[in-house]
Structures are given as C-alpha cells and as structure tokens.
Design an enzyme around this catalytic site. Sequence first.
Site, mmCIF file in Angstrom:
data_model
loop_
_atom_site.group_PDB
_atom_site.id
_atom_site.type_symbol
_atom_site.label_atom_id
_atom_site.label_comp_id
_atom_site.label_asym_id
_atom_site.label_seq_id
_atom_site.Cartn_x
_atom_site.Cartn_y
_atom_site.Cartn_z
ATOM 1 N N GLN A 104 39.922 46.936 50.135
ATOM 2 C CA GLN A 104 40.171 45.503 49.970
ATOM 3 C C GLN A 104 41.504 45.273 49.263
ATOM 4 O O GLN A 104 41.670 45.664 48.102
ATOM 5 C CB GLN A 104 39.022 44.878 49.157
ATOM 6 C CG GLN A 104 39.194 43.410 48.815
ATOM 7 C CD GLN A 104 38.194 42.964 47.775
ATOM 8 O OE1 GLN A 104 37.651 43.792 47.041
ATOM 9 N NE2 GLN A 104 37.937 41.675 47.680
ATOM 10 N N SER A 149 43.482 41.542 45.035
ATOM 11 C CA SER A 149 44.064 41.315 43.712
ATOM 12 C C SER A 149 45.500 41.820 43.621
ATOM 13 O O SER A 149 45.882 42.799 44.268
ATOM 14 C CB SER A 149 43.228 42.010 42.645
ATOM 15 O OG SER A 149 41.951 41.438 42.556
ATOM 16 N N SER A 180 39.884 49.776 45.199
ATOM 17 C CA SER A 180 38.932 50.895 45.221
ATOM 18 C C SER A 180 39.061 51.658 46.539
ATOM 19 O O SER A 180 39.065 51.066 47.614
ATOM 20 C CB SER A 180 37.494 50.381 45.089
ATOM 21 O OG SER A 180 37.331 49.659 43.906
ATOM 22 N N GLU A 198 30.624 39.998 48.686
ATOM 23 C CA GLU A 198 30.768 41.024 47.658
ATOM 24 C C GLU A 198 29.758 40.827 46.548
ATOM 25 O O GLU A 198 29.104 41.784 46.104
ATOM 26 C CB GLU A 198 32.187 40.993 47.089
ATOM 27 C CG GLU A 198 32.420 42.007 45.994
ATOM 28 C CD GLU A 198 33.818 41.912 45.374
ATOM 29 O OE1 GLU A 198 34.316 42.930 44.889
ATOM 30 O OE2 GLU A 198 34.396 40.805 45.389
ATOM 31 N N GLU A 230 34.534 35.542 33.497
ATOM 32 C CA GLU A 230 35.037 34.196 33.208
ATOM 33 C C GLU A 230 35.025 33.317 34.462
ATOM 34 O O GLU A 230 34.620 32.150 34.431
ATOM 35 C CB GLU A 230 36.461 34.283 32.638
ATOM 36 C CG GLU A 230 36.555 34.897 31.252
ATOM 37 C CD GLU A 230 36.427 36.410 31.263
ATOM 38 O OE1 GLU A 230 36.296 37.004 30.183
ATOM 39 O OE2 GLU A 230 36.477 37.007 32.365
#
Length: 404
Positions: free
Chosen positions: A123, A126, A158, A241, A374
């Site tokens: 993936q 980010s 990952s 996910e 968060e």
Amino acid sequence: MADEHAIQAIHADLRTRVRTFLADHDPAGVRTDADRLEFLRARYDAGLAWVAFPVGHGGLGLGQSYQSEVDASFTAAGAPDNRPHANGIGLGMAAPTIAAFGTEEQKRRYLRPLWTGEEIWCQLFSEPGAGSDLANVATRAVRDGDTWIVNGQKVWTSGAHHSDLAILVARTDIDLPKHRGLTYFLCDMHDPGVDVRPLRQITGEAEFNEVFLTDVRIPDSQRLGAIGDGWRVATGTLNNERVSIGGKATVREAGMIGVVADTWRIRPELRTPELHDRLMKLWVEAEVARLTGRRLAQKLAQGQPGPEGSAIKLAFARINQQLSGLELELLGEEGLRYSDWTMVRPERVEFTARDAGYRYLRAKGNSIEGGTSEILRNILAERVLGLPGEPRVDKDVPWKDTAR
C-alpha cells in the site's frame, strides 16, 4: 419461512459444490508448489475462493456469511490455503477495492493471481508530510498520453520489499482542494523507477519501508476509478483495512491478553494485588473488544458494516500497549531482556511468538498503523456520534495554496 428455505438451499448447494470440487481435486495430491498453485487456481475458477465476489471473479455472488462454511470445509479436508499472512494487504485491502471500483478487465487481470498468492501487494498511501492527513499527499502523477508519470515518496510501506504490485494514491490536480485532486492507481513495484529502502524500527526489524518513485510510468489502464475520484476510492480501502483488523472473530484470550494471562497463571511468584487488579480490568476490556469483533463479523456477513471496525482498532491499540507494559512490570528484570536485535525484513509480524521486550516495543506502533488513534477518535466523534467537526481551514483551498 421462504427465506429460511432459500438459505438452507444455498447451504446445501455450497456443500455439494465443495464435495464435488474436492472429489475432482484431491488435496492429498498436492505435493509441490506447482500442485498447490493448480489447486488454488481451480478453486478460484469454481467460485469457491471468496463466495461473496461476483461469478467469474472467484465467487458466486452470495452473502459473506457463507464464506466461513466454505473455508472450514476446505481446512477440514487438508486443502492448501493461499498463505494469507503473506498477502494481507492484497487480500484485505486491494482485492475488495478492485472488486468495488475496478473495470471488468482489471478484475480479470488482478483478482485471480492476487487470491492465489502469485502476486503480492503493498500500500503506497502515507508520506512524510501526509500520514494522518492522508488527503495532503504530495506525490504527483502527470498524464503523458495513455501513461501517467509518477514522482514522489511514500513511507511506512509494509512488505514493499517483497511486493509485486501496490495500491497508490497520487495528486493529479494541484489546483483543486486536497480531497478532490487525487487519483488512485495500481502500481507495478518492479518498475525501474521504484526504489524500496528498509525503514528500521525500534524493535530492530525493518518490516516497513520507504519508497521513492522517480518517473514511474503507470498506464492509464491501471487507474482505479475516475480521475480526481481517488479520495473516495481510498476511503473504501481504509474502511476495508479497519474491518480486516477488527472484523475477525477470535477465541477468548487470543493475542496479548492470552500471553499475559498465561504468564500470570504459571508464575505465581510474580503476582501482586495491584497487578492483579490491572490485569482483570484489561481482561474484561479485551473480552468486550473480542465480542464487539464477533458482532462486527456477523454484521459484515449480512452485508451491514458498521462503525465497530474503527472502534475495535482504537481499543486494540490501547489494550495491546497497556498489556505489553503490564507484562514488563510483571516479569521485572526478566522482562528487560531482548533476545535479538538483528536487522531482518520479516514477511509477517510474529507478535506473540517473541519475547516481552519485543512485544512492548512493537506495540508502540499499534496506535499509528492502520489509522492513528487520533484520527479514529475524530471519525467516531464526527461520523458516529455526530459531534461538531474540527475547524478545517484548508478544506476548500486549492492544494497548491495550502501551507505545507
């Protein structure tokens, strides 16, 4: 009554299909990797891979509730699995996203080798400046005829070091606000412009990577969804996910709570009243999370996903971190030992198989990976509880004009 008869008929038909398949493809004859692959391909073609997917794409167009029965039958027969631990992102995130947003051609091209494990996925979401605020990604994709040229950097990827393909979100229009200028792609990780570098963690391992993309060429045929619709597609991926993390039915005392509880039982000399009180509270919280996971699994089986995925993921991170800390306190000096700091790039995270020091350090990442705690609190507060949203001053500002 009619619905009950229809459900019973579906179960009976599935049992017949599985029996017929196993009679024609005896698992006892699977001895080599080639045999295993042939078996898995045949199972996919028979619609017995993921039965909720459409006919022709590994499924039968049934409800998700029938999957566990099919899987249990194959497991009982000693059939080979598709090594889900090695392709968790592909199976849990890429596959349902391709099934939901892909063209028929894309489904035919990608779903079968994904399910059989012939192609491993990662993936590319980010970035150093776009983690929690994923919509702020700066990786650019510029169209050049029927190809997109991609440049940028991704992080915390990952399994990138052993992946063949990736789901990728990139910015295709800098003049639109950040959520509306994104497009979703399927990226070939073997492109010469893809540079994967290990990202060593506090545990000593490098299960994550940073990925640099330099003039990577992606054909427009590998665009998933419409141009500029990347945020909607990515949101679907992220929901999958969280469900894949929190939507698994587990047995009592699975995971960290079982590890700590077992230590408590076999090491009575380590016990104190204060540690006992904390362990009992965490045991109850872990059991509540497990039962919530079972409820989510049942709702998913009926095609009714709820907010439990985000809630369980949030609880999982907190409970895991508190349990790993409690384990260190319980073990005292023994818990400070660390067995191996060798830099390895593992295929999977062996969380409960390692020592207490590893678990304590690795658990620190639980509140970051799969959506930060968060952000999950914001999602639950705003979308589930209906509380006022945080001020977002850059929501309608062109991305090129936002502060970064």
